[in-house]
Design a protein around this motif. Structure first.
Motif, short mmCIF file in Angstrom:
data_model
loop_
_atom_site.label_atom_id
_atom_site.label_comp_id
_atom_site.label_asym_id
_atom_site.label_seq_id
_atom_site.Cartn_x
_atom_site.Cartn_y
_atom_site.Cartn_z
N GLU A 118 0.84 -1.19 0.00
CA GLU A 118 0.00 0.00 0.00
C GLU A 118 0.88 1.23 0.00
O GLU A 118 2.06 1.17 0.28
CB GLU A 118 -0.93 0.02 1.22
N LEU A 119 0.26 2.36 -0.32
CA LEU A 119 0.95 3.65 -0.29
C LEU A 119 0.14 4.59 0.59
O LEU A 119 -1.08 4.68 0.45
CB LEU A 119 1.07 4.24 -1.70
N SER A 120 0.82 5.26 1.51
CA SER A 120 0.21 6.25 2.39
C SER A 120 0.60 7.63 1.88
O SER A 120 1.79 7.95 1.78
CB SER A 120 0.73 6.06 3.81
N PHE A 121 -0.40 8.46 1.58
CA PHE A 121 -0.12 9.83 1.15
C PHE A 121 0.61 10.60 2.24
O PHE A 121 1.49 11.40 1.95
CB PHE A 121 -1.43 10.55 0.79
N ARG A 122 0.27 10.36 3.50
CA ARG A 122 0.92 11.05 4.62
C ARG A 122 2.40 10.66 4.67
O ARG A 122 3.26 11.50 4.74
CB ARG A 122 0.21 10.68 5.93
N SER A 123 2.69 9.37 4.59
CA SER A 123 4.08 8.91 4.67
C SER A 123 4.92 9.37 3.49
O SER A 123 6.11 9.62 3.62
CB SER A 123 4.13 7.38 4.73
N GLU A 124 4.28 9.49 2.32
CA GLU A 124 4.99 9.89 1.11
C GLU A 124 5.10 11.41 0.96
O GLU A 124 5.66 11.90 -0.02
CB GLU A 124 4.32 9.29 -0.14
N GLY A 125 4.50 12.17 1.88
CA GLY A 125 4.61 13.62 1.84
C GLY A 125 3.60 14.34 0.97
O GLY A 125 3.75 15.53 0.70
N TYR A 126 2.57 13.64 0.52
CA TYR A 126 1.53 14.28 -0.29
C TYR A 126 0.55 15.08 0.56
O TYR A 126 -0.16 15.93 0.05
CB TYR A 126 0.74 13.26 -1.11
N LEU A 127 0.51 14.79 1.85
CA LEU A 127 -0.38 15.53 2.78
C LEU A 127 0.47 16.26 3.81
O LEU A 127 1.47 15.81 4.25
CB LEU A 127 -1.32 14.56 3.52
#
Length: 127
Positions: A118-127
């Motif tokens: 999975e991909l987390s937007f928070r972890s990837e810096g999108y949020l």
């Protein structure tokens, strides 16, 4: 009193993988949370095709307000198995985050569920 309990981040990921990872079409789910991050509701907001699901920020925020939610977690799957977000995924997430913020609702994360990861937007810096 008979609310579903998702007790940890790992339990949430397990639940999402079980319910969404192997679907043949995209599904967009919303987890509505109260001020203590207790799950109020888990709802399918939309179903789509093999590579698209229509999401309307207005409807997401409207439903959060109806449920008196204080926070949201967005989740959708990518039937291809690759959880890399498209530009439209990124744009839609930012629109929902902005609309929710105006209404005092926190967007905790947007998860994209692939076949085995999975991909987390928070972890990837999108949020």
């Amino acid at each position: 009193m008979r609310r579903q309990v998702i007790s940890s981040w790992g339990a949430l990921l397990d639940y999402c993988h079980t319910t969404m990872a192997h679907r043949g079409t995209e599904q967009f789910r919303l987890f509505f949370l109260d001020t203590k991050n207790t799950l109020i509701a888990d709802e399918e907001q939309a179903s789509g095709t093999v590579d698209h699901v229509p999401v309307y920020p207005r409807e997401v925020v409207k439903r959060a307000l109806e449920l008196n939610a204080s926070a949201l977690i967005l989740v959708h799957n990518h039937p291809s198995g690759d959880p890399t977000p498209s530009q439209s995924d990124i744009d839609m997430t930012r629109q929902i985050a902005e609309a929710a913020q105006v209404m005092g609702i926190t967007l905790h994360d947007h998860l994209i569920i692939g076949k085995s990861c999975e991909l987390s937007f928070r972890s990837e810096g999108y949020l």
